[in-house]
Design an enzyme around this catalytic site. Structure first.
Site, PDB file in Angstrom:
ATOM      1  N   CYS A   2       0.465  -0.930  -0.339  1.00  0.00           N
ATOM      2  CA  CYS A   2      -0.045   0.235  -0.179  1.00  0.00           C
ATOM      3  C   CYS A   2       0.937   1.588   0.115  1.00  0.00           C
ATOM      4  CB  CYS A   2      -0.742  -0.164   1.030  1.00  0.00           C
ATOM      5  SG  CYS A   2      -1.921  -1.049   0.989  1.00  0.00           S
ATOM      6  N   ARG A  27       5.165   0.361  -6.083  1.00  0.00           N
ATOM      7  CA  ARG A  27       4.950  -0.734  -5.061  1.00  0.00           C
ATOM      8  C   ARG A  27       3.991  -1.582  -4.559  1.00  0.00           C
ATOM      9  NH1 ARG A  27       6.736   2.631   0.016  1.00  0.00           N
ATOM     10  NH2 ARG A  27       5.039   1.690   1.392  1.00  0.00           N
ATOM     11  N   TRP A  75      -2.884  -3.053  -1.543  1.00  0.00           N
ATOM     12  CA  TRP A  75      -2.255  -3.740  -1.859  1.00  0.00           C
ATOM     13  C   TRP A  75      -3.104  -5.277  -0.916  1.00  0.00           C
ATOM     14  CZ3 TRP A  75       1.000  -7.856   0.249  1.00  0.00           C
ATOM     15  CH2 TRP A  75       1.355  -8.818  -0.611  1.00  0.00           C
ATOM     16  N   ASN A 100      -1.905   2.298   6.423  1.00  0.00           N
ATOM     17  CA  ASN A 100      -1.304   1.069   5.377  1.00  0.00           C
ATOM     18  C   ASN A 100      -0.789   0.377   6.911  1.00  0.00           C
ATOM     19  OD1 ASN A 100      -1.100   2.110   3.044  1.00  0.00           O
ATOM     20  ND2 ASN A 100       0.813   2.668   3.603  1.00  0.00           N
ATOM     21  N   GLY A 101      -0.603  -1.007   6.272  1.00  0.00           N
ATOM     22  CA  GLY A 101       0.123  -2.156   7.972  1.00  0.00           C
ATOM     23  C   GLY A 101      -1.054  -2.872   8.136  1.00  0.00           C
ATOM     24  N   GLU A 483      19.197 -16.407  -6.727  1.00  0.00           N
ATOM     25  CA  GLU A 483      18.548 -15.336  -7.412  1.00  0.00           C
ATOM     26  C   GLU A 483      18.335 -15.024  -9.177  1.00  0.00           C
ATOM     27  OE1 GLU A 483      18.033 -12.789  -6.387  1.00  0.00           O
ATOM     28  OE2 GLU A 483      18.089 -10.921  -7.258  1.00  0.00           O
ATOM     29  N   GLU A 490       9.632 -14.495 -10.726  1.00  0.00           N
ATOM     30  CA  GLU A 490       9.226 -13.113 -10.535  1.00  0.00           C
ATOM     31  C   GLU A 490       8.399 -12.462 -11.360  1.00  0.00           C
ATOM     32  OE1 GLU A 490      11.412 -10.719  -6.407  1.00  0.00           O
ATOM     33  OE2 GLU A 490      12.183 -11.225  -9.067  1.00  0.00           O
ATOM     34  N   HIS A 506      20.479 -36.122  -5.899  1.00  0.00           N
ATOM     35  CA  HIS A 506      19.678 -35.955  -4.965  1.00  0.00           C
ATOM     36  C   HIS A 506      18.223 -35.572  -5.035  1.00  0.00           C
ATOM     37  CE1 HIS A 506      23.656 -37.551  -2.582  1.00  0.00           C
ATOM     38  NE2 HIS A 506      23.639 -36.332  -3.030  1.00  0.00           N
ATOM     39  N   LYS A 605       6.952  -4.339  -3.818  1.00  0.00           N
ATOM     40  CA  LYS A 605       8.195  -3.673  -3.849  1.00  0.00           C
ATOM     41  C   LYS A 605       8.861  -3.525  -2.730  1.00  0.00           C
ATOM     42  CE  LYS A 605      11.943  -2.197  -5.413  1.00  0.00           C
ATOM     43  NZ  LYS A 605      12.789  -2.767  -6.170  1.00  0.00           N
TER      44      LYS A 605
HETATM   45  C1  G6P Z   1       9.938  -7.992  -1.728  1.00  0.00           C
HETATM   46  C2  G6P Z   1      10.497  -7.620  -2.824  1.00  0.00           C
HETATM   47  C3  G6P Z   1      11.915  -7.773  -3.351  1.00  0.00           C
HETATM   48  C4  G6P Z   1      13.340  -7.400  -2.015  1.00  0.00           C
HETATM   49  C5  G6P Z   1      12.793  -8.077  -0.650  1.00  0.00           C
HETATM   50  C6  G6P Z   1      12.878  -7.547   0.489  1.00  0.00           C
HETATM   51  O1  G6P Z   1       9.938  -8.807  -1.920  1.00  0.00           O
HETATM   52  O2  G6P Z   1      10.176  -7.311  -4.151  1.00  0.00           O
HETATM   53  O3  G6P Z   1      12.352  -7.608  -4.978  1.00  0.00           O
HETATM   54  O4  G6P Z   1      14.568  -8.414  -2.171  1.00  0.00           O
HETATM   55  O5  G6P Z   1      10.947  -7.329  -0.771  1.00  0.00           O
HETATM   56  O6  G6P Z   1      13.161  -6.257   0.461  1.00  0.00           O
HETATM   57  P1  G6P Z   1      14.393  -5.311   0.685  1.00  0.00           P
HETATM   58  O7  G6P Z   1      13.835  -3.727   0.182  1.00  0.00           O
HETATM   59  O8  G6P Z   1      14.554  -5.622   2.328  1.00  0.00           O
HETATM   60  O9  G6P Z   1      15.417  -5.585   0.579  1.00  0.00           O
END
Ligand code: G6P
Length: 610
Positions: A2, A27, A75, A100-101, A483, A490, A506, A605
């Site tokens: 949000c 976001r 969101w 938010n929250g 990663e 994603e 395994h 985000k």
């Molecule tokens: C969300 C984002 C990721 C990010 C993760 C951790 O999942 O989509 O891209 O790596 O949060 O966020 P931070 O801001 O703590 O790195």
């Protein structure tokens, strides 16, 4: 997650709030809304499912404006994405809030409020806040006092913005556990969950502390802390060098951010290294004492930042000889944990606001760690403010939900931290100069890796129709495989798993067939021969391999095996260099599949709720 924007001014604010919401779109959200107090003294509201442009259309169809307003991108957490669940929420016609929250005791509060005669129109936890506030406003004519009383009974996390038709000329804000900043203007003031939302109107900000309540008028700002003492916080100027938040010539933010990586690495090194040495003073005066004491390390992070932590473990244990544990924050925060003596607690975070990481840091404070350090990209964020030490990654605003430049800058900063730790144990004396020279050369190598973009785009065609994929790596390249697979899932929604190549036998070998592309990061290092044997196991079973390797690796194109030749680099730089082609690969696969690259479905985000 949000986003909140609010403003109180001597001019109409709707357009400012809409622009703020556009700047928060990165976001991730599913609905948007705006409420303003009009000159006729009434609150008008518009809410829409979908994107901010639907809200704009709604406002164009039924225009209204006002000098005080609040706006929100939602969101969904409690209640599905829908117009009735979108914010702002109202109690009656004259009181509106954005939130938010997550309010954890919302069920209980809802029952009490229903007994008091309030009826609910949404399934959100937020609606209990606005009715509660309405209830307290029956006892006091002071809006800030009613907000203070309301937040007393809320369990959980909130950032709030409130307007009331009975309290014209005021905007009240509160925060606990979710980010909120005040944008300081002249004759106008604003609130937002992120400074970026307000850069169009101001570059001066006040960061609220946990438990603060603020009352904004066009001319004044009053802030009370959690003990209800009036406090004056510093006004901080936004550092414009941190980069801009527009796409420039690129079709997507993600691509722009991939291309920014050579400069981002340079920025992260700036002022921290000479030609041959780490300038440790750049970590701040307190750093020396903390690092001198450190004999063990606990790293906590989420998502991409967690993968950066995993790479750092390989570096810290091999170059500094310090035991290092890495764990995702959502697990660490809820289990019984033990801190080793003289342990340093490190968080890694792009946003500095990830709820689980922040909660883990707060928990760590009671566990006897000697100190806390955050590797973070956002100055003034909660993690930076609550940690003893901060190493800023200086990557500038990252907008694409799939993190790219934040990751390479985190790795660069973590390599510098590793050198600082290694010095204590006399382990980098012989190699420090070499590592620093490699780091300084790294941006050029990253440029060369980016220059392979056309070839990677071609390679991406082999993935667009697939449903599953496997990523392999060994040693510090295993987190890079993780990663790379995270990037692909994603943004392209293709199922992607990563394995340390030695684990193939395994289990995952059972999945290998011609429909399963297998991506391998295979730079020339000590583990290459082992990795090559693993690749043969895959080829023997008809798997289609895509191998990223340098010339010295001597892996050649063959039937079922496509090689992308990477520039050569030293072993320690490999994780930073080899993530680049994997980012590009995911990007091109997503573009071919036509997904929303910058705002993939269901993801946010900055995850500021649990
Ligand atoms: C969300 C984002 C990721 C990010 C993760 C951790 O999942 O989509 O891209 O790596 O949060 O966020 P931070 O801001 O703590 O790195």
């Amino acid at each position: 997650m949000c986003g909140i924007v609010g403003g109180i001014a001597q001019r109409n604010v709707s357009e400012i709030l809409l622009e703020g919401l556009r700047r928060l779109e990165y976001r991730g959200y599913d609905s948007a809304g705006l409420a303003a107090m009009t000159d006729a003294g009434v609150i008008e509201r518009c809410r829409r499912m979908g994107k901010v442009k639907e809200l704009e259309q709604g406002l164009a169809d039924h225009p209204f404006d006002g000098k005080a307003g609040i706006a929100h991108t939602r969101w969904a957490t409690h209640g599905k994405p829908s117009e009735v669940n979108a914010h702002p929420h109202m109690s009656g016609e004259r009181l509106a809030i954005v939130h938010n929250g997550i309010i954890e005791n919302h069920d209980e509060l809802r029952e009490q409020l229903k007994a008091d005669g309030y009826s609910f129109t949404s399934q959100t936890d937020t609606e209990v806040i606005v009715h509660l506030l309405h209830k307290y406003l029956q006892k006091t004519s002071n809006l800030s006092d009613a907000v203070k009383e309301t937040v007393q009974v809320l369990d959980g996390a909130y950032a709030l913005g409130v307007i009331s038709a009975d309290h014209p000329g005021k905007l009240v804000a509160a925060r606990h556990g979710s980010p909120l900043v005040i944008g300081v203007g002249s004759g106008e003031h604003f609130i937002a969950s992120d400074q970026l939302a307000l850069l169009q109107v101001t570059d001066r900000f006040i960061f609220l502390n946990e438990g603060d309540v603020a009352e904004l008028t066009a001319d004044h700002i009053h802030v009370w802390d959690k003990h209800n003492e009036e406090v004056v916080h510093d006004v901080t100027r936004f550092d414009h060098q941190l980069g801009t938040a527009d796409k420039g010539e690129f079709r997507h933010y993600m691509m722009k951010e991939i291309y920014e990586q050579p400069d981002v690495i340079r920025q992260c090194l700036e002022g921290r290294v000479s030609e041959t040495r780490l300038l440790e003073q750049a970590f701040g005066v307190k750093a020396k004492e903390v690092l001198d004491q450190t004999q063990a390390i606990q790293i906590i992070a989420c998502g991409t930042s967690y993968h950066a932590g995993m790479v750092a473990k390989y570096w810290i244990e091999s170059l500094a000889g310090i035991p290092c544990q890495v764990e995702v924050a959502s697990e660490y925060r809820y289990r019984k944990t033990v801190a080793l003596p003289n342990s340093l607690f490190i968080t890694i975070s792009q946003s500095g606001e990830t709820a689980d990481t922040l909660a883990a840091l707060r928990k760590a404070k009671d566990l006897g760690f000697t100190a806390s350090l955050t590797v973070c990209n956002v100055p003034g964020s909660s993690l930076v403010r609550e940690s003893d030490l901060a190493i800023m990654t200086n990557a500038g605003p990252e907008i694409g939900v799939a993190s790219t430049k934040a990751f390479t800058s985190q790795l660069t900063a973590l390599m510098l931290l590793t050198i600082a730790l290694g010095r204590r144990h006399g382990m980098v004396d012989q190699v420090e100069e070499e590592i620093i020279k490699d780091l300084v050369k790294l941006p050029e190598l990253v440029e060369k890796a980016i220059a392979l973009d056309d070839k990677i785009e071609k390679m991406s065609q082999a993935f667009a129709e697939k449903h599953n994929s496997l990523f392999l790596g060994r040693g510090a390249m295993f987190p890079i495989a993780l990663e790379g697979s995270l990037k692909l899932k994603e943004i392209s929604y293709i199922h992607a798993e990563a394995y340390p190549a030695g684990e193939l036998k395994h289990g995952p070998l059972a999945l290998v067939d011609k429909d399963m592309p297998i991506v391998t990061v295979a730079p020339h290092n000590d583990l290459l021969d082992k990795l090559k044997s693993n690749l043969e196991e895959v080829r023997a079973r008809g798997g289609e391999l895509f191998v990223f390797a340098d010339e010295k690796s001597k892996v050649k194109d063959a039937d079922g095996l496509t090689v992308l030749n990477m520039p050569s680099c030293s072993d320690l730089m490999e994780p930073i260099l080899y993530i680049i082609p994997l980012q590009l690969l995911s990007y091109h696969v997503a573009v071919l599949k036509g997904t929303d690259v910058d705002q993939p479905r269901n993801l946010a985000k900055s995850v500021t709720v649990e």
